[in-house]
Design an enzyme around this catalytic site. Sequence first.
Site, short mmCIF file in Angstrom:
data_model
loop_
_atom_site.label_atom_id
_atom_site.label_comp_id
_atom_site.label_asym_id
_atom_site.label_seq_id
_atom_site.Cartn_x
_atom_site.Cartn_y
_atom_site.Cartn_z
N GLU A 179 -73.09 17.53 28.49
CA GLU A 179 -72.13 18.57 28.11
C GLU A 179 -71.58 19.36 29.29
O GLU A 179 -70.66 20.16 29.11
CB GLU A 179 -72.81 19.56 27.14
CG GLU A 179 -73.29 18.90 25.86
CD GLU A 179 -74.11 19.84 25.01
OE1 GLU A 179 -73.55 20.42 24.06
OE2 GLU A 179 -75.30 20.00 25.30
N ASP A 235 -68.09 20.69 24.51
CA ASP A 235 -68.58 21.53 25.61
C ASP A 235 -68.25 20.94 26.97
O ASP A 235 -68.02 21.68 27.93
CB ASP A 235 -70.09 21.73 25.48
CG ASP A 235 -70.43 22.91 24.58
OD1 ASP A 235 -69.59 23.81 24.43
OD2 ASP A 235 -71.55 22.93 24.03
N CYS A 295 -70.46 12.10 20.58
CA CYS A 295 -70.65 12.79 19.30
C CYS A 295 -69.75 14.01 19.18
O CYS A 295 -69.81 14.72 18.17
CB CYS A 295 -72.12 13.20 19.12
SG CYS A 295 -72.69 14.39 20.33
#
Length: 596
Positions: free
Chosen positions: A448, A472, A519
């Site tokens: 992230e 993120d 994801c």
Amino acid sequence: MSIQVFGLPVSRGVAIGRAVLVASSRVDVAHYFVPASQTRREIDRLRRARDAVAAELSALQRDLPTEAPPELSALLDVHLMLLHDDALAEAIMHWILERHYNAEWALSAQLEVVARQFDEMEDEYLRGRKADMEQVTERLLRALARDGMPSLSSVAQPARDFAGEDPLVLVANDIAPADMLQFKRSVFTGFVTDVGGKTSHTAIVARSMDIPAVVGAREASRLIRQDDWVVIDGDSGVVVVNPSPIVLEEYRFRQRQSELERARLNRLRHTPALTLDGENVELLANIELPSDAQAAVDAGAVGVGLFRTEFLFMNRGGVLPSEEEQFEAYRSVVQTMAGLPVTIRTVDIGADKPLERMSPQELRHEHSLNPALGLRAIRWSLAEPAMFRQQIRAILRASAYGKIKLLLPMVVHLREIRQTMELIKRARQQLLDKGHSIGDVEVGAMIEVPAAVMMLPAFFRHFDFVSIGTNDLIQYTLAIDRADEQVAHLYDPWHPAVLKLIADTIACAQQYGKGVSVCGEMAGDPAFTELLLGMGLRSFSMHPAQIAGIKQRVLRADTRKLQSAVEHTLQADDPQNFWAAACDRVEDTVEIALPY
């Protein structure tokens, strides 16, 4: 009069319904529906709160010092008069009896109506009485909080009956994650918020609910009134208030077309996700609650790629779930998936998802500093070792019932990895010593932040797989708060730096023979499907509602033709336009025969 409000489109489709406003307040307000059998209890709560506030104000007035100015006593008289206003009381009861709002919601809804009436008054003195109404309302809300709120499990049972015949859409300044969970299975067919970005939590949950939504609409909650007819165009980001009959009919036609397209795509749910050149692609589901697992199965997901466990910790009045409660939740998901893999992410608390158990000082810290860079995700878990051990034990116990992967959020430092691996090792041994069965659990990390990409060779000495959280990753790469509509136009998943980080992560995972998936929101966005396939990605995790659309793109893709286009796109100054042109040159148009 019909008006248009513009915002950011975050969940596709068209919603038409009457507006339900959630008014913002300096006091936190719970919003939930109550069944008809419990509306009288809500009215009783409201009466007790009124009596308590009246007693407080009367005591204040009685104890005023003799030197106090007479205006102060007169002000208290005004507040007492507002408290005992029969018309106001009847209006608040209307929201409870007719709309099945809880007492707090009914009170704040009527405040919104009255506040608008004050704003429209010509007399300056009368306009000033709006502040008195707000102060009385906040006293009542505090009294209701002291009186106690019925458990959500006993009252939060939204049903079609509550809405009457007309569909409803939600309009708010913003919607907290806890409220979004409450509204997830409610009567609302769409929603609009004043603030937020395309990957804010509100937007993500809208997509998981598969309902049209527009965020960042600035003045929407001020311009739209209770019960206005509203059209939410989730494709273009336009909100039409009180549309003309012609406009309304046009949007209703678009609704019907959208429903037909969904039905057509739904026929693909059991078709294997194979590209034209025979590459198998894994399409997984993101879920937030155990009950979401069935939707993943129904959508044809081949597993759960992301179970966001933090939602098990919300709407609980600050009481954390026990190990046993978590174990039952994880086991339920595993059993529902019936042998398909389930990736469980440890709690990702912080930033836009604070817990109710945080102290006022901690909550002020969350909002006054930069929460995205603070104590969140794995940092928060390691700072709460007792809670973290409970969660790890519950996940390991559930692994005896099916294939589980354990995913750690926002890992950056090797010392975080070592601490976590030691905790997992100890938890495993504790369970074995007590005679528990444990399956073979793979451990992975969320990618992230850019630093994690640069650390991948070291990470792969510890982890079995990685999952790219593009939301993120974009935020931290571009220094953009993804929930801030003021900089939303700078949040760019097509930025060359972002694409290079994703491509490097996929390539490094393949080099080390490790699993890699995406994801984040890019996984469920059809605009990126071929690009990610060309990068070598073979595992996508998204909201169940998005799987059919992505599968259609996979079935039409030829990864051999896409690879060279991707290589040149990653070198381009304007990847988005270059990619579009490259696809036009290298791809043939292929129509797949859908099963009818």
